[in-house]
Design a protein around this motif. Structure first.
Motif, PDB file in Angstrom:
ATOM      1  N   MET A  91       0.821  -1.214   0.000  1.00 16.64           N
ATOM      2  CA  MET A  91       0.000   0.000   0.000  1.00 16.64           C
ATOM      3  C   MET A  91       0.848   1.255   0.000  1.00 16.64           C
ATOM      4  SD  MET A  91      -2.671   1.372   2.918  1.00 16.64           S
ATOM      5  CE  MET A  91      -1.339   1.961   3.987  1.00 16.64           C
ATOM      6  N   PHE A  92       2.036   1.209   0.661  1.00 13.54           N
ATOM      7  CA  PHE A  92       2.791   2.447   0.836  1.00 13.54           C
ATOM      8  C   PHE A  92       4.029   2.497  -0.037  1.00 13.54           C
ATOM      9  CE2 PHE A  92       6.356   4.674   2.826  1.00 13.54           C
ATOM     10  CZ  PHE A  92       5.836   5.954   2.859  1.00 13.54           C
ATOM     11  N   THR A  93       4.254   3.631  -0.686  1.00  9.37           N
ATOM     12  CA  THR A  93       5.536   3.980  -1.270  1.00  9.37           C
ATOM     13  C   THR A  93       5.856   5.399  -0.819  1.00  9.37           C
ATOM     14  OG1 THR A  93       4.710   5.040  -3.276  1.00  9.37           O
ATOM     15  CG2 THR A  93       4.911   2.625  -3.317  1.00  9.37           C
ATOM     16  N   THR A 114     -10.052  11.171  -5.858  1.00 13.55           N
ATOM     17  CA  THR A 114      -9.567  10.680  -7.150  1.00 13.55           C
ATOM     18  C   THR A 114      -9.604   9.168  -7.288  1.00 13.55           C
ATOM     19  OG1 THR A 114      -7.226  10.385  -6.547  1.00 13.55           O
ATOM     20  CG2 THR A 114      -7.945  12.624  -7.098  1.00 13.55           C
ATOM     21  N   ARG A 115      -9.938   8.460  -6.192  1.00 16.18           N
ATOM     22  CA  ARG A 115      -9.926   6.992  -6.139  1.00 16.18           C
ATOM     23  C   ARG A 115      -8.527   6.408  -6.240  1.00 16.18           C
ATOM     24  NH1 ARG A 115     -15.330   5.332  -6.858  1.00 16.18           N
ATOM     25  NH2 ARG A 115     -16.649   6.876  -7.897  1.00 16.18           N
ATOM     26  N   ARG A 116      -7.514   7.221  -6.037  1.00 13.94           N
ATOM     27  CA  ARG A 116      -6.131   6.745  -6.095  1.00 13.94           C
ATOM     28  C   ARG A 116      -5.314   7.305  -4.939  1.00 13.94           C
ATOM     29  NH1 ARG A 116      -4.556   4.411 -10.929  1.00 13.94           N
ATOM     30  NH2 ARG A 116      -6.115   4.510 -12.597  1.00 13.94           N
ATOM     31  N   HIS A 117      -4.309   6.516  -4.535  1.00 15.59           N
ATOM     32  CA  HIS A 117      -3.303   7.025  -3.609  1.00 15.59           C
ATOM     33  C   HIS A 117      -2.450   8.059  -4.351  1.00 15.59           C
ATOM     34  CE1 HIS A 117      -3.767   4.028  -0.331  1.00 15.59           C
ATOM     35  NE2 HIS A 117      -4.104   3.191  -1.301  1.00 15.59           N
ATOM     36  N   LEU A 118      -1.618   8.758  -3.594  1.00 18.50           N
ATOM     37  CA  LEU A 118      -0.758   9.758  -4.227  1.00 18.50           C
ATOM     38  C   LEU A 118       0.270   9.145  -5.171  1.00 18.50           C
ATOM     39  CD1 LEU A 118      -0.132  12.250  -1.275  1.00 18.50           C
ATOM     40  CD2 LEU A 118      -1.595  12.583  -3.273  1.00 18.50           C
ATOM     41  N   ASP A 119       0.587   7.857  -4.985  1.00 17.76           N
ATOM     42  CA  ASP A 119       1.509   7.201  -5.920  1.00 17.76           C
ATOM     43  C   ASP A 119       0.775   6.625  -7.129  1.00 17.76           C
ATOM     44  OD1 ASP A 119       0.203   5.004  -4.916  1.00 17.76           O
ATOM     45  OD2 ASP A 119       1.999   4.012  -4.136  1.00 17.76           O
ATOM     46  N   ARG A 127      10.222   3.639  11.276  1.00 13.54           N
ATOM     47  CA  ARG A 127      10.373   3.774   9.827  1.00 13.54           C
ATOM     48  C   ARG A 127       9.177   4.502   9.212  1.00 13.54           C
ATOM     49  NH1 ARG A 127      12.701  -1.192  10.908  1.00 13.54           N
ATOM     50  NH2 ARG A 127      10.681  -2.270  10.720  1.00 13.54           N
ATOM     51  N   MET A 128       9.443   5.228   8.141  1.00 15.39           N
ATOM     52  CA  MET A 128       8.400   5.989   7.467  1.00 15.39           C
ATOM     53  C   MET A 128       7.213   5.110   7.103  1.00 15.39           C
ATOM     54  SD  MET A 128       8.526   8.033   3.810  1.00 15.39           S
ATOM     55  CE  MET A 128       9.465   9.459   4.331  1.00 15.39           C
ATOM     56  N   SER A 129       7.480   3.930   6.563  1.00 17.40           N
ATOM     57  CA  SER A 129       6.396   3.057   6.132  1.00 17.40           C
ATOM     58  C   SER A 129       5.515   2.648   7.302  1.00 17.40           C
ATOM     59  CB  SER A 129       6.961   1.816   5.434  1.00 17.40           C
ATOM     60  OG  SER A 129       7.827   1.094   6.300  1.00 17.40           O
ATOM     61  N   ALA A 130       6.117   2.375   8.465  1.00 15.99           N
ATOM     62  CA  ALA A 130       5.336   1.985   9.638  1.00 15.99           C
ATOM     63  C   ALA A 130       4.512   3.159  10.164  1.00 15.99           C
ATOM     64  CB  ALA A 130       6.259   1.451  10.732  1.00 15.99           C
ATOM     65  N   GLN A 131       5.098   4.349  10.152  1.00 15.46           N
ATOM     66  CA  GLN A 131       4.352   5.527  10.583  1.00 15.46           C
ATOM     67  C   GLN A 131       3.132   5.754   9.684  1.00 15.46           C
ATOM     68  OE1 GLN A 131       6.565   9.152  11.438  1.00 15.46           O
ATOM     69  NE2 GLN A 131       8.460   7.994  11.640  1.00 15.46           N
ATOM     70  N   PHE A 132       3.334   5.607   8.390  1.00 20.63           N
ATOM     71  CA  PHE A 132       2.231   5.823   7.457  1.00 20.63           C
ATOM     72  C   PHE A 132       1.155   4.767   7.658  1.00 20.63           C
ATOM     73  CE2 PHE A 132      -0.045   5.462   3.463  1.00 20.63           C
ATOM     74  CZ  PHE A 132      -0.275   6.780   3.129  1.00 20.63           C
ATOM     75  N   ARG A 133       1.562   3.496   7.800  1.00 20.80           N
ATOM     76  CA  ARG A 133       0.581   2.427   8.020  1.00 20.80           C
ATOM     77  C   ARG A 133      -0.236   2.695   9.275  1.00 20.80           C
ATOM     78  NH1 ARG A 133       4.785  -1.127   7.353  1.00 20.80           N
ATOM     79  NH2 ARG A 133       4.535  -1.943   9.458  1.00 20.80           N
TER      80      ARG A 133
END
Length: 321
Positions: free
Chosen positions: A1-3, A85-90, A294-300
């Motif tokens: 899910m995250f980038t 927009t039905r989309r993530h920012l990536d 980590r950034m990914s964990a914070q975002f999750r």
């Protein structure tokens, strides 16, 4: 899910997106602006597909008042992208049921209520790679005239305290006056709350913060509906566990009486009948283990808290099923 493309936390990165989305989706999104001392603006976005949003039984305010907590900002901006927009920012496809959410609810997102402070931050994400927690706190709260941690003050004058570094937490509201946004009624956050609550009469509020421990929920004194608040807290903890985090199961108590008095004063005659909780996402390094956040964990963690809160719209307003 995250980038990393999903992470935007500085005001110059995400605020133009809010402006663009409000222009592109005028029937769904409304932009809010509040000017800060010195010329910066705090922005918010209210989302709903209802002709009369006050008819919606679920009206949620999500706010990030602290400049040293960028994960909630990133998650809220990405959530806005998904809901419009039905989309993530990536540009990956969103799994949030956009039409269902917007048809049943009103959601106001306040990703950063002190952009003045956030713009002074040396980091877009406090992931523990560049600073230990002592150094991080000196960026967050500042350095006093003796070189020690400045600490927390609801309101203070630079001419009287003479700090070596002003913490990014603080908002300058006058030439010589600085305030902590979440406890001072002089703050931009306070002004925004008064305006938005009078207009939308929210049923729920999620205040998103970060700290140097496991993910956790804080309940507030004298909640309007204690059962609903406890249910909400439990749902947030379950959501964190599902994405691989290790949250604290029990809510955080208000043990500091001085702090509690400040919060009581800040919230006096506000949010009557509204269910409110605060959630904490790990920041920088864990205070006990020194593990980096980590950034990914914070975002999750921040994203999971938002999604779990949006589900209230499908389970009845007061009790989360």
């Amino acid at each position: 899910m995250f980038t990393p493309l999903c992470w935007t936390s500085r005001p110059d990165e995400w605020q133009p997106m809010f402006v663009k989305w409000a222009e592109s989706y005028p029937e769904t999104a409304e932009l809010h602006r509040w000017e800060q001392f010195g010329g910066r603006e705090a922005l918010g976005l209210t989302l709903s597909a209802a002709p009369d949003p006050l008819e919606r039984p679920f009206r949620l305010l999500v706010a990030a008042p602290f400049a040293h907590a960028p994960a909630p900002t990133a998650a809220m901006v990405d959530a806005a992208s998904q809901l419009l927009t039905r989309r993530h920012l990536d540009q990956s496809i969103s799994l949030i049921p956009k039409d269902m959410v917007l048809s049943r609810s009103l959601i106001t997102l306040l990703p950063d209520m002190n952009p003045q402070g956030r713009q002074r931050s040396p980091e877009s994400c406090w992931d523990g790679s560049a600073y230990d927690n002592d150094a991080f706190r000196k960026w967050a709260w500042g350095i006093d005239e003796n070189g020690d941690l400045f600490g927390r003050s609801p309101e203070w004058k630079a001419s009287e305290r003479s700090p070596q570094r002003i913490g990014i937490v603080y908002e300058q509201v006058e030439e010589d006056l600085y305030v902590e946004p979440a406890v001072s009624r002089r703050s931009t956050f306070s002004r925004a709350l008064d305006e938005l609550m009078a207009r939308y009469r929210y049923t729920h509020m999620l205040e998103m913060r970060q700290w140097e421990c496991c993910e956790a929920v804080q309940l507030f004194p004298r909640p309007s509906d204690e059962e609903a608040a406890l249910d909400w807290a439990s749902r947030l903890v379950d959501a964190w566990e599902r994405v691989g985090l290790h949250p604290r199961r029990e809510p955080i108590p208000h043990v500091d009486q001085a702090r509690r008095r400040l919060l009581d004063s800040f919230w006096e005659n506000r949010g009557e009948g509204m269910t409110r909780v605060a959630c904490y996402i790990q920041n920088n390094r864990h205070a006990d283990t020194d593990e980096p956040a980590r950034m990914s964990a914070q975002f999750r963690g921040a994203h999971a808290a938002l999604e779990a809160s949006l589900r209230i719209a499908f389970a009845g307003c007061r009790k989360i099923g």
